[in-house]
Scaffold this motif. Structure first.
Motif, PDB file in Angstrom:
ATOM      1  N   GLN A 181      34.221  39.103  40.671  1.00  0.00           N
ATOM      2  CA  GLN A 181      33.595  40.332  41.142  1.00  0.00           C
ATOM      3  C   GLN A 181      33.788  41.495  40.168  1.00  0.00           C
ATOM      4  O   GLN A 181      32.952  42.382  40.057  1.00  0.00           O
ATOM      5  CB  GLN A 181      34.173  40.709  42.507  1.00  0.00           C
ATOM      6  N   TRP A 188      28.622  39.639  38.598  1.00  0.00           N
ATOM      7  CA  TRP A 188      28.784  38.447  39.436  1.00  0.00           C
ATOM      8  C   TRP A 188      27.467  37.910  39.959  1.00  0.00           C
ATOM      9  O   TRP A 188      27.364  36.728  40.318  1.00  0.00           O
ATOM     10  CB  TRP A 188      29.725  38.749  40.604  1.00  0.00           C
ATOM     11  N   LEU A 211      37.573  37.535  43.841  1.00  0.00           N
ATOM     12  CA  LEU A 211      37.398  38.913  44.323  1.00  0.00           C
ATOM     13  C   LEU A 211      38.244  39.866  43.486  1.00  0.00           C
ATOM     14  O   LEU A 211      39.236  39.492  42.909  1.00  0.00           O
ATOM     15  CB  LEU A 211      37.821  39.001  45.792  1.00  0.00           C
TER      16      LEU A 211
END
Length: 211
Positions: A181, A188, A211
Motif C-alpha cells: 500500500q 498498489w 498494508l
C-alpha cells in the motif's frame, strides 16, 4: 530468473545486501539466474540508454536469449523455469508473460510480480517519479508525455495491460502478485489490476498485499 528493477540498474557480481532482493534466500535447491539486459548500468552509457523508447523490445529479447542459452547447460532443468522481478523487473515479468505463446522456444512455468507495472500510461501519471517515464518512453526525447499526440503511442506500445487478452490462449502457468500500500513509485492499484486480469482469465493466481 530474477529481473532487476530500473531499468537503469544492474545485478552486480555480488550478493545484494537487501534481504528481499538477496538471491541467496531462495537459492538452496535452485539455480538463480540474474540477467543484465539492454538498459542495465555497468556497460556504458549507450547501453544504458538503449532501452529508452524500447522498454519491452530488446531487453525482453535479451532475457529470452540468455535463458535459452543457460538452459542448455547440463545442470539446468530447462523445462522448469520461473520468472520474477521487482519494479521494472515486475514490469518485465508481466510483459514477457503477456507475450508468451504455446510453442515458444523459451517458456516459463510460473511467474512472480513484485511491485510491478501493469499499465504504463497510468503509472506515468500516478508514480512519484513521473520524470522516469517522461525520459524513457521515447527515444532521444526526455520530454515525452502520455497526452501528446506524437508521444502517446510510446506509452501503449509495450504496456502489459493491452495484451491481457493473450492470457486466454497462453499456458495457464500460476502467477504470484506482491504489492504494498505504501509504494508510491508504482502504486498498489497496479498489482490489484494485474491480479484482477489474471483472475478474469482463469489463471491460478494469488495476491499478497502489504498494508
Amino acid at each position: 530468473v530474477n529481473v532487476h528493477g530500473g531499468p537503469s540498474s544492474n545485478w552486480p557480481n555480488s550478493w545484494s545486501g537487501l534481504l528481499y532482493l538477496n538471491p541467496q534466500t531462495y537459492s538452496s535447491d535452485k539455480i538463480i539466474f540474474l540477467p543484465n539486459p539492454t538498459g542495465s548500468t555497468g556497460f556504458g552509457n549507450d547501453f544504458r540508454k538503449a532501452s529508452n523508447g524500447d522498454w519491452g523490445g530488446q531487453p525482453r529479447l535479451d532475457i529470452l536469449s540468455f535463458v535459452d542459452e543457460i538452459s542448455k547447460r547440463p545442470y539446468v532443468e530447462g523445462s522448469q523455469k520461473c520468472l520474477m522481478g521487482l519494479s521494472y523487473g515486475g514490469y518485465m515479468t508481466n510483459w514477457i508473460r503477456a507475450n508468451q505463446k504455446r510453442g515458444d522456444k523459451v517458456m516459463f512455468n510460473c511467474f512472480v510480480t513484485m511491485n510491478g507495472i501493469f499499465d504504463i500510461r497510468m503509472s506515468s501519471y500516478s508514480s512519484d517519479i513521473p520524470f522516469l517515464f517522461n525520459q524513457s518512453m521515447c527515444k532521444n526525447n526526455y520530454k515525452c508525455r502520455p497526452f501528446k499526440a506524437e508521444d502517446s503511442a510510446n506509452f501503449d506500445k509495450f504496456s502489459p495491460e493491452l495484451l491481457m487478452k493473450n492470457l486466454k490462449t497462453e499456458p495457464k502457468s500460476p502467477h504470484m502478485v506482491v504489492h504494498g500500500q505504501n509504494d508510491y513509485r508504482l502504486t498498489w492499484s497496479e498489482g490489484q489490476a494485474l491480479f484482477t486480469a489474471l483472475q478474469l482469465n482463469g489463471i491460478e493466481s494469488k495476491y499478497l498485499f502489504f498494508l
